[in-house]
Enzyme design. Structure first.
Site, PDB file in Angstrom:
ATOM      1  CB  CYS A 121      -0.915   0.003   1.216  1.00 16.07           C
ATOM      2  SG  CYS A 121      -2.289   1.162   1.037  1.00 16.07           S
ATOM      3  CB  CYS A 123      -1.737   4.766   3.645  1.00 15.05           C
ATOM      4  SG  CYS A 123      -1.644   3.124   4.331  1.00 15.05           S
ATOM      5  CB  CYS A 131      -4.383   3.744  -0.098  1.00 12.23           C
ATOM      6  SG  CYS A 131      -4.855   3.655   1.639  1.00 12.23           S
ATOM      7  CE  LYS A 199      -7.623  -1.169   4.489  1.00 13.75           C
ATOM      8  NZ  LYS A 199      -6.335  -0.761   3.908  1.00 13.75           N
ATOM      9  CE  LYS A 252      -7.247  -3.630   7.456  1.00 14.23           C
ATOM     10  NZ  LYS A 252      -6.213  -3.044   6.690  1.00 14.23           N
ATOM     11  CB  SER A 279      -4.931  -1.856  15.351  1.00 11.30           C
ATOM     12  OG  SER A 279      -5.685  -0.919  14.597  1.00 11.30           O
ATOM     13  CE1 TYR A 318      -1.048  -4.947  14.621  1.00 14.08           C
ATOM     14  CE2 TYR A 318      -3.401  -5.428  14.516  1.00 14.08           C
ATOM     15  CZ  TYR A 318      -2.277  -4.833  13.982  1.00 14.08           C
ATOM     16  OH  TYR A 318      -2.367  -4.145  12.801  1.00 14.08           O
TER      17      TYR A 318
HETATM   18  C1  PBG Z   1      -3.267   0.328   5.018  1.00 16.92           C
HETATM   19  C2  PBG Z   1      -3.739  -0.601   6.063  1.00 16.92           C
HETATM   20  C3  PBG Z   1      -4.575  -0.325   7.162  1.00 16.92           C
HETATM   21  C4  PBG Z   1      -4.602  -1.467   7.948  1.00 16.92           C
HETATM   22  C5  PBG Z   1      -3.817  -2.431   7.313  1.00 16.92           C
HETATM   23  N1  PBG Z   1      -3.307  -1.888   6.127  1.00 16.92           N
HETATM   24  C6  PBG Z   1      -5.225   0.888   7.634  1.00 16.92           C
HETATM   25  C7  PBG Z   1      -6.004   1.783   6.842  1.00 16.92           C
HETATM   26  O1  PBG Z   1      -6.631   1.456   5.845  1.00 16.92           O
HETATM   27  O2  PBG Z   1      -5.975   2.906   7.282  1.00 16.92           O
HETATM   28  C8  PBG Z   1      -5.329  -1.585   9.256  1.00 16.92           C
HETATM   29  C9  PBG Z   1      -4.886  -2.656  10.150  1.00 16.92           C
HETATM   30  C10 PBG Z   1      -5.264  -2.535  11.572  1.00 16.92           C
HETATM   31  O3  PBG Z   1      -6.032  -1.667  12.013  1.00 16.92           O
HETATM   32  O4  PBG Z   1      -4.772  -3.371  12.335  1.00 16.92           O
HETATM   33  N2  PBG Z   1      -3.884   0.379   3.839  1.00 16.92           N
END
Ligand code: PBG
Length: 330
Positions: A121, A123, A131, A199, A252, A279, A318
């Site tokens: 990605c 970001c 992204c 996602k 996710k 997370s 995690y």
């Molecule tokens: C980035 C990405 C994100 C996560 C994994 N890859 C965050 C987002 O889209 O801001 C989130 C993972 C997590 O919260 O543990 N594209």
């Protein structure tokens, strides 16, 4: 009056041994994937307060972490890089000596058996925190088609460094097909793609954005991530990614989207599903556990088992290290 024998389900529940034998789903260490944040400062070891045993780690501390994961029997890591330099096009991500390349080399030298999955990605690499590259008009908006070739360049960098699996997470339309074609052309036809197909635009990513230093400076990601209200659209995304050549699929977040996991499992029973216990979802459990509001270990195991029950084969969490240790104690 006909008489039926009384059904007694508890006949199979009474004894622990029998209960374990007829258990429908099990969580094992081989199902776990641990996220790793590799920081550009070699000596960095910053704990991320809201997450269990998770750090921003510099390259000089990576070996200890890898040894620990191997000792615990965690089979795979998901790598995120935190670069020293950010610009509008995320160029550090496809530079020759990117932080991810350095990390992969180190891990492969240290523990060649550990499966290295690389998050793909922009970001964390762009100065605006989105992204991909942005269009030049008004509100920050990712330029989908201009970002795709850069994504392929980044993927080749990961592949050259020895990544075992590429995990595109930017929710760009068409990303899986351009990656498949790009990888095949560069003689990486054997490298699998684990697509973050579904996602959602979630509030549960907040601790991650602190960890990866990748929060958007302006605007949000609702323009390219899924609306949390949409199951049908998520299934459509998954169908497209599989048609485009994804080998495995990530859903996710996971805990709050078990219905999505269950539906994808039903519609694509032969595609391995990965649940990303994100997370913010881990942070809730950690906070409640620290306050003794729930028994942390029991709650975590129950949550992860719910993902298995829904149909996930693998879980990114995690809690991977803690879970592996708990499973070893049993
Ligand atoms: C980035 C990405 C994100 C996560 C994994 N890859 C965050 C987002 O889209 O801001 C989130 C993972 C997590 O919260 O543990 N594209």
């Amino acid at each position: 009056m006909p008489s039926f024998p009384t059904v007694r389900l508890r006949r199979l529940r009474n004894q622990p041994r029998l209960r374990a034998m007829v258990r429908e789903n099990n969580l094992q260490r081989q199902h776990l994937i641990h996220p790793l944040f590799v920081h550009h400062q070699p000596d960095m070891r910053r704990p991320l307060e809201s997450l269990p045993d998770t750090y921003q780690l510099g390259i000089n501390h990576l070996a200890e972490e890898i040894d620990q994961l191997v000792a615990l029997g965690v089979p795979a890591v998901l790598l995120f890089g935190i670069p020293s330099y950010k610009d509008a096009r995320g160029s550090e991500a496809y530079g020759k000596n990117s932080i991810i390349s350095q990390a992969i080399h180190l891990i492969k030298q240290r523990a060649s058996q550990l499966l290295v999955i690389t998050d793909l990605c922009f970001c964390a690499y762009t100065d605006h925190g989105h992204c991909g590259v942005l269009t030049s008009t008004g509100e920050p908006c990712v330029d989908n088609d201009a970002s795709l070739p850069l994504l392929v360049r980044q993927a080749i960098i990961h592949a050259d460094a020895g990544s075992d699996m590429i995990a595109p997470s930017g929710m760009l339309d068409g990303m899986v097909s351009v990656l498949r074609t790009g990888l095949d052309r560069s003689s990486y036809s054997q490298l699998p793609i684990l697509s973050y197909a579904a996602k959602f635009s979630s509030s549960f990513y907040q601790p991650f954005r602190v960890a990866a230093e990748g929060a958007p400076k302006e605007g949000n990601r609702a323009g390219y991530q899924l609306d949390p209200a949409n199951l049908g659209e998520a299934l459509h995304e998954v169908d497209l990614d599989i048609t485009e050549g994804a080998d495995m699929i990530i859903i996710k977040p996971a805990h709050t989207y078990l219905d999505v996991i269950a539906n994808v499992h039903r519609s694509h029973p032969s595609i391995p599903l990965v649940a990303y216990h994100v997370s913010g979802e881990c942070a809730l459990l950690k906070a409640a556990g620290q306050n003794d509001w729930v028994d942390e270990q029991a709650a975590v195991m129950e949550v992860l088992l719910s993902m298995k029950r829904a149909g996930a084969q693998l879980i990114v969490t995690y809690y991977a290290k803690k879970v592996a240790a708990w499973l070893m104690e049993k």
